[in-house]
Design a protein around this motif. Structure first.
Motif, PDB file in Angstrom:
ATOM      1  N   SER A  44       3.518  16.760 -11.248  1.00  0.00           N
ATOM      2  CA  SER A  44       2.979  17.879 -10.560  1.00  0.00           C
ATOM      3  C   SER A  44       3.516  17.708  -9.243  1.00  0.00           C
ATOM      4  CB  SER A  44       1.486  18.099 -10.733  1.00  0.00           C
ATOM      5  OG  SER A  44       0.875  16.984 -10.090  1.00  0.00           O
ATOM      6  N   VAL A  45       3.675  16.706  -8.555  1.00  0.00           N
ATOM      7  CA  VAL A  45       3.945  16.531  -7.042  1.00  0.00           C
ATOM      8  C   VAL A  45       5.490  16.456  -6.880  1.00  0.00           C
ATOM      9  CG1 VAL A  45       3.640  15.313  -4.973  1.00  0.00           C
ATOM     10  CG2 VAL A  45       1.519  15.794  -6.505  1.00  0.00           C
ATOM     11  N   VAL A  46       6.186  15.378  -7.549  1.00  0.00           N
ATOM     12  CA  VAL A  46       7.630  15.121  -7.646  1.00  0.00           C
ATOM     13  C   VAL A  46       7.951  15.045  -8.942  1.00  0.00           C
ATOM     14  CG1 VAL A  46       9.416  13.324  -6.957  1.00  0.00           C
ATOM     15  CG2 VAL A  46       7.397  13.782  -5.521  1.00  0.00           C
ATOM     16  N   SER A  47       8.424  16.416  -9.453  1.00  0.00           N
ATOM     17  CA  SER A  47       8.822  16.699 -10.817  1.00  0.00           C
ATOM     18  C   SER A  47       9.625  15.279 -11.399  1.00  0.00           C
ATOM     19  CB  SER A  47       9.414  17.865 -10.892  1.00  0.00           C
ATOM     20  OG  SER A  47      10.739  17.946 -10.176  1.00  0.00           O
ATOM     21  N   SER A  48      10.598  14.710 -10.728  1.00  0.00           N
ATOM     22  CA  SER A  48      11.406  14.064 -11.151  1.00  0.00           C
ATOM     23  C   SER A  48      11.241  12.453 -10.662  1.00  0.00           C
ATOM     24  CB  SER A  48      12.925  14.179 -10.814  1.00  0.00           C
ATOM     25  OG  SER A  48      13.263  14.290  -9.403  1.00  0.00           O
ATOM     26  N   VAL A  49       9.788  12.233 -10.482  1.00  0.00           N
ATOM     27  CA  VAL A  49       9.554  10.842  -9.950  1.00  0.00           C
ATOM     28  C   VAL A  49       9.907   9.837 -10.895  1.00  0.00           C
ATOM     29  CG1 VAL A  49       7.130  10.929 -10.874  1.00  0.00           C
ATOM     30  CG2 VAL A  49       7.470   9.421  -8.752  1.00  0.00           C
ATOM     31  N   LYS A  50       9.821   9.770 -12.066  1.00  0.00           N
ATOM     32  CA  LYS A  50      10.147   8.365 -12.819  1.00  0.00           C
ATOM     33  C   LYS A  50      11.710   8.464 -12.759  1.00  0.00           C
ATOM     34  CE  LYS A  50       6.272   8.910 -15.952  1.00  0.00           C
ATOM     35  NZ  LYS A  50       5.848   9.177 -17.382  1.00  0.00           N
ATOM     36  N   THR A  51      12.273   9.713 -12.792  1.00  0.00           N
ATOM     37  CA  THR A  51      13.810   9.267 -12.797  1.00  0.00           C
ATOM     38  C   THR A  51      14.345   8.761 -11.551  1.00  0.00           C
ATOM     39  OG1 THR A  51      14.202  11.137 -14.153  1.00  0.00           O
ATOM     40  CG2 THR A  51      16.169  10.487 -12.616  1.00  0.00           C
ATOM     41  N   ILE A  52      13.540   9.296 -10.271  1.00  0.00           N
ATOM     42  CA  ILE A  52      13.888   8.867  -8.788  1.00  0.00           C
ATOM     43  C   ILE A  52      13.885   7.206  -8.960  1.00  0.00           C
ATOM     44  CG2 ILE A  52      13.452   8.700  -6.464  1.00  0.00           C
ATOM     45  CD1 ILE A  52      12.741  11.674  -6.917  1.00  0.00           C
ATOM     46  N   ARG A  53      12.779   6.791  -9.370  1.00  0.00           N
ATOM     47  CA  ARG A  53      12.217   5.408  -9.465  1.00  0.00           C
ATOM     48  C   ARG A  53      13.250   4.412  -9.958  1.00  0.00           C
ATOM     49  NH1 ARG A  53      10.676   1.754  -6.197  1.00  0.00           N
ATOM     50  NH2 ARG A  53       8.896   2.675  -5.893  1.00  0.00           N
ATOM     51  N   ARG A  54      13.475   4.838 -11.434  1.00  0.00           N
ATOM     52  CA  ARG A  54      14.266   4.102 -12.262  1.00  0.00           C
ATOM     53  C   ARG A  54      15.756   3.922 -11.435  1.00  0.00           C
ATOM     54  NH1 ARG A  54      17.717   6.118 -15.746  1.00  0.00           N
ATOM     55  NH2 ARG A  54      16.617   8.183 -15.814  1.00  0.00           N
ATOM     56  N   HIS A 105       0.762  -1.219   0.090  1.00  0.00           N
ATOM     57  CA  HIS A 105      -0.179  -0.050   0.063  1.00  0.00           C
ATOM     58  C   HIS A 105       0.864   1.156   0.000  1.00  0.00           C
ATOM     59  CE1 HIS A 105      -2.815   2.781   2.404  1.00  0.00           C
ATOM     60  NE2 HIS A 105      -3.284   2.712   1.234  1.00  0.00           N
ATOM     61  N   ALA A 106       1.853   1.328   0.686  1.00  0.00           N
ATOM     62  CA  ALA A 106       2.921   2.584   0.905  1.00  0.00           C
ATOM     63  C   ALA A 106       3.598   2.739  -0.269  1.00  0.00           C
ATOM     64  CB  ALA A 106       3.891   2.199   1.820  1.00  0.00           C
ATOM     65  N   ASN A 107       3.958   1.617  -1.036  1.00  0.00           N
ATOM     66  CA  ASN A 107       4.520   1.758  -2.549  1.00  0.00           C
ATOM     67  C   ASN A 107       3.732   2.210  -3.382  1.00  0.00           C
ATOM     68  OD1 ASN A 107       7.323   1.004  -1.729  1.00  0.00           O
ATOM     69  ND2 ASN A 107       7.370  -0.641  -3.097  1.00  0.00           N
ATOM     70  N   VAL A 108       2.444   1.686  -3.306  1.00  0.00           N
ATOM     71  CA  VAL A 108       1.393   2.322  -4.400  1.00  0.00           C
ATOM     72  C   VAL A 108       1.221   3.875  -4.449  1.00  0.00           C
ATOM     73  CG1 VAL A 108      -1.070   2.055  -4.842  1.00  0.00           C
ATOM     74  CG2 VAL A 108       0.083   0.123  -4.741  1.00  0.00           C
ATOM     75  N   VAL A 109       1.248   4.247  -3.016  1.00  0.00           N
ATOM     76  CA  VAL A 109       0.800   5.677  -2.706  1.00  0.00           C
ATOM     77  C   VAL A 109       2.147   6.440  -3.431  1.00  0.00           C
ATOM     78  CG1 VAL A 109       0.754   7.336  -1.038  1.00  0.00           C
ATOM     79  CG2 VAL A 109      -0.645   5.295  -0.893  1.00  0.00           C
ATOM     80  N   MET A 110       3.483   5.945  -2.987  1.00  0.00           N
ATOM     81  CA  MET A 110       4.438   6.654  -3.343  1.00  0.00           C
ATOM     82  C   MET A 110       4.811   6.849  -4.771  1.00  0.00           C
ATOM     83  SD  MET A 110       7.635   4.476  -2.338  1.00  0.00           S
ATOM     84  CE  MET A 110       8.876   5.749  -2.354  1.00  0.00           C
TER      85      MET A 110
END
Length: 398
Positions: free
Chosen positions: A310-320, A299-304
């Motif tokens: 618009s919330v975390v501009s580099s979210v895809k880069t961070i995850r990768r 559940h916590a991973n789904v949320v993050m």
């Protein structure tokens, strides 16, 4: 043991683990964190506090849980590595109190032998070494059990538990993957604040999980052949809450709640020492605890992962980059993780995330959120692997 000890008995005055010595050992063995100036350290701490506060409205929006509106009964702490280790010894002491009381009542002679200064320090030395290694890996940890009374009868934290963000590790990982500081802090806090909200949304969850853990550790003490084995297994089982952010393909290790020991068969990841002592009753307990932890972590991973740019501009880069980092561990690091059963913990994240994604896709977040209403609505381990069966059960009971 018939059913294991309950959470009710008062903890004995002397434990088979010298918790203070374990904390001192962890501090002495902890490796130095990244080089950072005092000014940078203050900025990092403030940045994490800001991110922790900023993440709560996003958790509320993404989960739809009203508990996210008010988290004043718990606290957020920005800590260093030794402080994280010391806090975990406090939680272990509180969680294992009923188990030690059971052992003292049922095996007084053995308990007395286990609580000599030499014996308690020997176990604490091992515990301190594990915590020292883990303290350099953990980004954050929500600890609901700090609200439980310790051996002195005094809780280590407020009624709602405490969220710890390990600043030097956040800095270290962020530097390694070269991502925006503010984005990374918020991404980490989204995961950890979700745990905080879970326990606020389900006030019964702390007691339920503690009861299951107490039964499991009590069973391990009664069935293992030697006291050192019982202690290592009980410590491994006592606090399984994840202490870090992790993803589908890798990440940072969880805290000392990870199972420890050799691999077991059946195609599942290693369950460590826990796998060596189980009868049917123990397996059922472990299955229930595993299902709860899979739910919480997934559940916590789904949320993050639900936030967009618009919330975390580099979210895809961070995850990768975060996932790629997990593939670059040294052979020694991988070996230690196997010994501590981290593969089993990683499976919890993956299995739980697939479960939550599937359920939300079928009945929406509001439908999923009934899971926080009562213990009997929690998924079983079998349902975690077959989400449609949980959905069918919930629909039939509606």
């Amino acid at each position: 043991m018939a059913g294991g000890p309950t959470a009710g008995p008062a903890a004995p005055a002397v434990h088979p683990v010298d918790w203070a010595f374990a904390a001192r050992t962890a501090e002495a063995l902890t490796v130095a964190g990244p080089r950072i100036s005092a000014r940078e350290a203050r900025g990092e701490a403030e940045g994490l506090r800001v991110a922790a506060a900023a993440s709560v409205p996003h958790v509320h929006r993404l989960t739809g849980l009203e508990a996210a509106r008010d988290l004043l009964d718990s606290q957020v702490l920005v800590v260093d590595r030794p402080t994280w280790s010391r806090a975990n010894t406090q939680s272990f002491a509180a969680l294992l109190g009923p188990t030690f009381a059971h052992l003292q009542a049922t095996r007084p002679a053995e308990y007395e032998a286990a609580t000599t200064p030499v014996a308690t320090r020997a176990t604490a030395l091992e515990m301190g070494g594990i915590l020292a290694w883990l303290s350099a890996k953990v980004l954050g940890q929500y600890d609901p059990f700090s609200a439980l009374p310790g051996p002195d009868g005094v809780p280590a934290g407020p009624a709602g538990g405490r969220l710890m963000l390990v600043a030097p590790n956040v800095v270290q990982v962020r530097r390694e993957i070269h991502v925006d500081p503010a984005d990374f802090r918020l991404w980490v806090c989204l995961h950890e604040q979700t745990h905080r909200v879970q326990f606020a949304a389900a006030p019964w969850l702390r007691g339920h999980l503690r009861s299951e853990i107490t039964g499991l550790t009590g069973g391990l003490f009664d069935k293992a052949e030697s006291l050192p084995e019982r202690l290592r297994s009980a410590l491994a089982a006592a606090n399984p809450l994840a202490g870090s952010v992790r993803g589908r393909g890798g990440g940072v290790a969880s805290h000392a709640g990870g199972e420890a020991g050799p691999a077991v068969t059946s195609g599942r990841p290693s369950l460590g020492l826990l796998g060596a002592f189980q009868d049917e009753e123990d397996r059922e307990r472990l299955s229930r605890v595993t299902a709860v932890m899979s739910l919480l972590e997934g559940h916590a991973n789904v949320v993050m992962d639900a936030v967009d740019s618009s919330v975390v501009s580099s979210v895809k880069t961070i995850r990768r980059r975060f996932d790629e980092r997990g593939d670059r561990r040294s052979a020694v690091d991988r070996a230690i993780r196997r010994i501590l059963g981290m593969d089993a913990k990683m499976a919890q994240y993956r299995d739980g995330q697939r479960f939550v994604d599937a359920v939300v896709g079928e009945i929406g977040m509001d439908g999923f959120n009934v899971v926080w209403d009562a213990p009997e609505l929690l998924p079983s381990e079998a349902e975690i692997h077959a989400p449609e069966t949980w959905v069918a059960r919930i629909r039939a009971e509606a």
